[in-house]
Design a protein around this motif. Structure first.
Motif, PDB file in Angstrom:
ATOM      1  N   GLY A 144       0.827  -1.199   0.000  1.00 23.01           N
ATOM      2  CA  GLY A 144       0.000   0.000   0.000  1.00 23.01           C
ATOM      3  C   GLY A 144       0.860   1.247   0.000  1.00 23.01           C
ATOM      4  N   ILE A 145       0.256   2.360  -0.402  1.00 25.78           N
ATOM      5  CA  ILE A 145       0.891   3.675  -0.354  1.00 25.78           C
ATOM      6  C   ILE A 145       0.107   4.483   0.671  1.00 25.78           C
ATOM      7  N   CYS A 146       0.731   4.764   1.812  1.00 24.30           N
ATOM      8  CA  CYS A 146      -0.003   5.412   2.899  1.00 24.30           C
ATOM      9  C   CYS A 146       0.984   6.081   3.847  1.00 24.30           C
ATOM     10  N   SER A 147       0.470   6.593   4.961  1.00 27.72           N
ATOM     11  CA  SER A 147       1.334   7.183   5.977  1.00 27.72           C
ATOM     12  C   SER A 147       1.943   6.077   6.845  1.00 27.72           C
ATOM     13  N   THR A 190     -15.474  29.243   7.479  1.00 28.45           N
ATOM     14  CA  THR A 190     -16.036  27.889   7.387  1.00 28.45           C
ATOM     15  C   THR A 190     -14.981  26.994   6.761  1.00 28.45           C
ATOM     16  N   ILE A 191     -14.602  25.943   7.470  1.00 28.72           N
ATOM     17  CA  ILE A 191     -13.518  25.064   7.059  1.00 28.72           C
ATOM     18  C   ILE A 191     -14.083  23.706   6.629  1.00 28.72           C
ATOM     19  N   LEU A 192     -13.650  23.232   5.483  1.00 25.52           N
ATOM     20  CA  LEU A 192     -14.013  21.884   5.023  1.00 25.52           C
ATOM     21  C   LEU A 192     -12.835  20.961   5.293  1.00 25.52           C
ATOM     22  N   VAL A 193     -13.077  19.889   6.050  1.00 26.67           N
ATOM     23  CA  VAL A 193     -12.012  18.964   6.419  1.00 26.67           C
ATOM     24  C   VAL A 193     -12.434  17.527   6.119  1.00 26.67           C
ATOM     25  N   LYS A 194     -11.453  16.647   6.036  1.00 28.91           N
ATOM     26  CA  LYS A 194     -11.738  15.224   5.813  1.00 28.91           C
ATOM     27  C   LYS A 194     -12.256  14.579   7.098  1.00 28.91           C
ATOM     28  N   GLU A 195     -12.665  13.299   6.983  1.00 31.43           N
ATOM     29  CA  GLU A 195     -13.201  12.567   8.123  1.00 31.43           C
ATOM     30  C   GLU A 195     -12.122  12.318   9.176  1.00 31.43           C
ATOM     31  N   PRO A 196     -12.500  12.043  10.434  1.00 26.04           N
ATOM     32  CA  PRO A 196     -11.520  11.899  11.519  1.00 26.04           C
ATOM     33  C   PRO A 196     -10.442  10.855  11.280  1.00 26.04           C
ATOM     34  N   ALA A 197     -10.738   9.777  10.536  1.00 31.68           N
ATOM     35  CA  ALA A 197      -9.752   8.720  10.328  1.00 31.68           C
ATOM     36  C   ALA A 197      -8.688   9.098   9.301  1.00 31.68           C
ATOM     37  N   CYS A 198      -8.870  10.196   8.596  1.00 27.20           N
ATOM     38  CA  CYS A 198      -7.938  10.602   7.546  1.00 27.20           C
ATOM     39  C   CYS A 198      -6.673  11.225   8.155  1.00 27.20           C
ATOM     40  N   TYR A 200      -4.780  13.447   6.901  1.00 23.82           N
ATOM     41  CA  TYR A 200      -4.747  14.892   6.688  1.00 23.82           C
ATOM     42  C   TYR A 200      -5.624  15.609   7.721  1.00 23.82           C
ATOM     43  N   ARG A 201      -6.687  14.936   8.147  1.00 30.83           N
ATOM     44  CA  ARG A 201      -7.522  15.503   9.215  1.00 30.83           C
ATOM     45  C   ARG A 201      -6.719  15.531  10.521  1.00 30.83           C
ATOM     46  N   GLU A 202      -5.993  14.459  10.812  1.00 31.23           N
ATOM     47  CA  GLU A 202      -5.184  14.416  12.028  1.00 31.23           C
ATOM     48  C   GLU A 202      -4.141  15.536  12.016  1.00 31.23           C
ATOM     49  N   LEU A 203      -3.547  15.738  10.849  1.00 30.96           N
ATOM     50  CA  LEU A 203      -2.538  16.794  10.724  1.00 30.96           C
ATOM     51  C   LEU A 203      -3.167  18.169  10.936  1.00 30.96           C
ATOM     52  N   TRP A 204      -4.371  18.351  10.429  1.00 29.75           N
ATOM     53  CA  TRP A 204      -5.075  19.614  10.605  1.00 29.75           C
ATOM     54  C   TRP A 204      -5.419  19.857  12.072  1.00 29.75           C
ATOM     55  N   GLU A 205      -5.820  18.802  12.776  1.00 33.96           N
ATOM     56  CA  GLU A 205      -6.150  18.945  14.189  1.00 33.96           C
ATOM     57  C   GLU A 205      -4.930  19.427  14.968  1.00 33.96           C
ATOM     58  N   GLN A 206      -3.775  18.907  14.632  1.00 32.56           N
ATOM     59  CA  GLN A 206      -2.548  19.343  15.300  1.00 32.56           C
ATOM     60  C   GLN A 206      -2.250  20.807  14.982  1.00 32.56           C
ATOM     61  N   THR A 207      -2.475  21.188  13.727  1.00 32.87           N
ATOM     62  CA  THR A 207      -2.166  22.551  13.294  1.00 32.87           C
ATOM     63  C   THR A 207      -3.114  23.573  13.915  1.00 32.87           C
ATOM     64  N   PHE A 257       0.690  26.425   4.660  1.00 29.60           N
ATOM     65  CA  PHE A 257       0.704  26.997   5.997  1.00 29.60           C
ATOM     66  C   PHE A 257       2.082  27.565   6.283  1.00 29.60           C
ATOM     67  N   ALA A 258       2.104  28.658   7.048  1.00 28.20           N
ATOM     68  CA  ALA A 258       3.368  29.326   7.335  1.00 28.20           C
ATOM     69  C   ALA A 258       3.874  29.040   8.742  1.00 28.20           C
ATOM     70  N   ASP A 259       2.957  28.966   9.712  1.00 34.08           N
ATOM     71  CA  ASP A 259       3.401  28.955  11.092  1.00 34.08           C
ATOM     72  C   ASP A 259       3.972  27.623  11.556  1.00 34.08           C
ATOM     73  N   ARG A 260       3.407  26.502  11.105  1.00 34.02           N
ATOM     74  CA  ARG A 260       3.900  25.214  11.591  1.00 34.02           C
ATOM     75  C   ARG A 260       4.388  24.322  10.453  1.00 34.02           C
ATOM     76  N   ASN A 261       4.133  24.736   9.226  1.00 33.71           N
ATOM     77  CA  ASN A 261       4.556  23.955   8.066  1.00 33.71           C
ATOM     78  C   ASN A 261       4.270  22.465   8.260  1.00 33.71           C
ATOM     79  N   PRO A 262       3.023  22.093   8.511  1.00 32.32           N
ATOM     80  CA  PRO A 262       2.705  20.695   8.817  1.00 32.32           C
ATOM     81  C   PRO A 262       2.976  19.766   7.630  1.00 32.32           C
ATOM     82  N   THR A 263       3.661  18.665   7.918  1.00 34.41           N
ATOM     83  CA  THR A 263       3.963  17.685   6.878  1.00 34.41           C
ATOM     84  C   THR A 263       3.640  16.278   7.375  1.00 34.41           C
ATOM     85  N   ILE A 264       3.509  15.368   6.430  1.00 32.08           N
ATOM     86  CA  ILE A 264       3.271  13.969   6.759  1.00 32.08           C
ATOM     87  C   ILE A 264       4.105  13.103   5.822  1.00 32.08           C
ATOM     88  N   SER A 265       4.640  12.007   6.343  1.00 38.33           N
ATOM     89  CA  SER A 265       5.473  11.113   5.548  1.00 38.33           C
ATOM     90  C   SER A 265       4.611  10.037   4.904  1.00 38.33           C
TER      91      SER A 265
END
Length: 291
Positions: A144-147, A190-198, A200-207, A257-265
């Motif tokens: 698979g290709i995933c995080s 108004t922010i559109l985000v993915k579902e909690p299991a995603c 990218y959603r987890e990364l957004w929650e941290q940001t 994003f500028a302040d935290r530059n959130p990334t995921i591997s």
């Protein structure tokens, strides 16, 4: 029954002569005669009726020739299929990838792979990182290709790319002229985000944790492409990975994003390469080459 004897018998009947069969098979005539005799002894019947120097196929021989031809063709097909699988030109590949990397980066390499190896039966799925890792562990997927998967799954993971989180918005949005976006810039929107299991959603929650969840309205949308269309149709913004291919010229842009530059591997996850088929390994190498 010896397959070599059946092949010799089939050649004798097809060519109508033991000598011609010997020449085709590159056997000595005595070898052809011996193999036919052993086959007749094994079956307990005469496959040929001798008429002087001629050998006429018996009724049992005619039936055996029909069945032997089909069997030898099947054996030839088996040999070819096994050879194709060993070379990566046959077999099956089952894998999954998360969006949007599946459509934005992998679609073209998978299409090329299918074109170059048409005998390979490929099944590509699009799913979430957690589901992909669990299904690889269960043996339902080759890779698979995933995080990064949970260590508890005891899977191999080869990181290939770092993805940044961005904000998708209309080109005429007040924030569209910003080079970068801070989490604070989104307060009151108004922010559109993915579902909690995603992931990218987890990364957004941290940001977004630094400004508090109450600072903006939030809607959950299960598809990044649906988020794309909703942002295009309304004044909301979408939290998406930073892919230029998701932008729409003259319509949508994505700002990092500028302040935290959130990334995921992101990378390739699998159980053990020793158990993967050649075709799976070749597709994995092709994916690595573009990531």
């Amino acid at each position: 029954m010896d397959l070599r004897a059946l092949k010799t018998f089939e050649a004798c009947v097809r060519l109508g002569h033991f000598q011609k069969a010997a020449e085709e098979l590159q056997y000595a005539p005595s070898t052809v005669t011996l193999q036919i005799q052993r086959l007749e002894a094994d079956l307990g019947v005469s496959l040929f009726v001798r008429d002087g120097k001629r050998a006429i196929v018996s009724e049992a021989g005619r039936w055996l020739h029909h069945e032997a031809s089909a069997l030898l063709n099947a054996v030839g097909s088996i040999r070819q299929t096994v050879s194709d699988i060993a070379a990566g030109d046959g077999g099956t590949v089952r894998f999954a990838a998360i969006e949007p990397i599946a459509s934005q980066r992998l679609a073209s390499v998978v299409a090329d792979f299918c074109t170059n190896r048409p005998k390979v039966q490929l099944a590509m799925e699009v799913s979430g990182s957690k589901s992909i890792a669990e299904r690889v562990r269960a043996g339902e997927l080759d890779f698979g290709i995933c995080s990064t998967p949970s260590p508890a799954l005891m899977l191999q993971f080869e990181p290939l790319a770092e993805e940044r989180l961005g904000v998708m918005m209309s080109v005429d949005h007040p924030l569209a002229n910003h080079m970068e976006i801070t989490a604070g810039d989104l307060a009151g929107l108004t922010i559109l985000v993915k579902e909690p299991a995603c992931v990218y959603r987890e990364l957004w929650e941290q940001t977004s944790s630094q400004i508090g969840m109450h600072a903006f309205s939030r809607h959950e949308v299960g598809s990044i492409h649906v988020i794309q269309q909703m942002v295009k149709a309304a004044s909301s913004v979408g939290i998406v990975p930073f892919y230029g291919g998701l932008e729409l010229e003259g319509s949508l842009v994505i700002k990092p994003f500028a302040d935290r530059n959130p990334t995921i591997s992101l990378g390739i996850v699998y159980k053990d390469k020793d158990f993967l088929g050649k075709a799976s390994l070749l597709l994995m190498d092709a994916i690595k080459s573009i990531l």
